[in-house]
Motif scaffolding. Structure first.
Motif, PDB file in Angstrom:
ATOM      1  N   PHE A 144      10.291   7.402   3.412  1.00 18.25           N
ATOM      2  CA  PHE A 144      10.412   6.109   4.074  1.00 18.25           C
ATOM      3  C   PHE A 144      10.030   4.934   3.185  1.00 18.25           C
ATOM      4  N   GLN A 145       8.970   5.085   2.410  1.00 18.69           N
ATOM      5  CA  GLN A 145       8.574   3.970   1.548  1.00 18.69           C
ATOM      6  C   GLN A 145       9.601   3.748   0.441  1.00 18.69           C
ATOM      7  N   HIS A 167      -3.895  -2.283  12.367  1.00 23.35           N
ATOM      8  CA  HIS A 167      -3.576  -3.585  11.789  1.00 23.35           C
ATOM      9  C   HIS A 167      -2.377  -3.482  10.852  1.00 23.35           C
ATOM     10  N   ALA A 168      -2.336  -2.445  10.037  1.00 18.81           N
ATOM     11  CA  ALA A 168      -1.218  -2.260   9.112  1.00 18.81           C
ATOM     12  C   ALA A 168       0.080  -2.036   9.872  1.00 18.81           C
ATOM     13  N   ARG A 169       0.020  -1.271  10.956  1.00 11.96           N
ATOM     14  CA  ARG A 169       1.205  -1.030  11.777  1.00 11.96           C
ATOM     15  C   ARG A 169       1.762  -2.355  12.310  1.00 11.96           C
ATOM     16  N   ASP A 207       0.835  -1.198   0.000  1.00 11.40           N
ATOM     17  CA  ASP A 207       0.000   0.000   0.000  1.00 11.40           C
ATOM     18  C   ASP A 207       0.872   1.250   0.000  1.00 11.40           C
ATOM     19  N   THR A 208       0.297   2.348  -0.476  1.00  7.99           N
ATOM     20  CA  THR A 208       1.011   3.618  -0.416  1.00  7.99           C
ATOM     21  C   THR A 208       1.053   4.108   1.025  1.00  7.99           C
ATOM     22  N   TRP A 209       2.240   4.421   1.490  1.00  8.20           N
ATOM     23  CA  TRP A 209       2.403   4.868   2.871  1.00  8.20           C
ATOM     24  C   TRP A 209       2.063   6.349   3.021  1.00  8.20           C
TER      25      TRP A 209
END
Length: 257
Positions: free
Chosen positions: A53-54, A87-89, A2-4
């Motif tokens: 970061f991404q 959840h993503a974290r 996913d895009t951060w």
């Protein structure tokens, strides 16, 4: 992937390879990361320090083992400070821990491989509750990884800080007796580790802030004045890169709350 969420500020001046060479020791006083020999790895680190970061994570992963530490650091810092979805974290942290553990098998002397596993698991433990994480055996993994990091890199300030946090968190959540007998946690060991981290990296916002939190967990309100002084020092730090900007912003938000 996913895009951060984007880093909310602009780093000026932007880091390039020349600036990184001049600032490397200061920027990596905490994690003791060695100067990268590959141009691609250096570029990934520049992306990290600029708050991309991404891009840094993807660049690092594309470089294989040579870029794994920058990929894992970028993922951890992003997950901890910028990812809005719980959840993503948690998934990002567990993915990082798995990559770092795999790297340990290929490069057992890579201090960063041990440290980023510990960092990711520690932050994940805070997400699900430290007490729950201890029952799942994560505490043993975290402590072993941090102790290995310090054995490999004795001047790794962040590992000293994180191991101090392990002692403080365990004692705070389950008490000194259970913490000591079951998990090897010790107030004296925690305080000594905080002091060592501060000696190694005295001007770090995260060191100052985490030490302040640790004092309160280990010694309670009788250290409140000292803890507040440390937090004030952390809030006054002039951030050098994107990660430090996130640290300082987090401290200032805490003080305002």
């Amino acid at each position: 992937m996913d895009t951060w969420t984007s880093f909310p500020w602009t780093v000026t001046p932007r880091f390039d390879s020349n600036q990184l060479q001049h600032q490397w020791d200061r920027l990596h006083l905490g994690d003791a990361e060695p100067w990268p020999e590959q141009a691609g790895v250096l570029e990934a680190w520049a992306q990290f320090h600029n708050g991309e970061f991404q891009r840094a994570a993807l660049s690092g992963l594309a470089l294989g083992d040579a870029g794994m530490n920058v990929a894992n650091k970028a993922t951890c810092i992003y997950a901890n400070y910028l990812e809005p979805r719980e959840h993503a974290r948690q998934q990002l942290l567990m993915d990082t821990a798995a990559r770092a553990e795999a790297l340990q098998k290929r490069e057992p002397d890579n201090a960063g491989a041990w440290y980023w596993q510990a960092y990711a698991l520690a932050r994940y433990s805070q997400c699900i509750s430290v007490a729950k994480a201890l029952t799942q055996g994560l505490g043993v993994k975290i402590r072993r990884a941090l102790e290995t990091t310090i054995a490999l890199a004795p001047r790794h300030a962040d590992a000293h800080l994180a191991l101090a946090g392990y002692h403080a968190e365990v004692i705070d959540k389950v008490g000194a007796v259970v913490g000591g007998i079951t998990h090897g946690a010790s107030k004296d060991a925690g305080l000594a580790l905080y002091q060592k981290a501060l000696a190694l990296n005295p001007d770090s916002a995260i060191t100052l802030s985490e030490y302040a939190n640790g004092l309160l967990m280990l010694d309670g309100h009788k250290r409140m004045e000292e803890a507040r002084h440390l937090q004030d020092r952390a809030a006054a730090v002039q951030a050098l890169d994107a990660m430090e900007r996130l640290y300082v912003a987090s401290v200032r938000l805490t003080l305002e709350g």
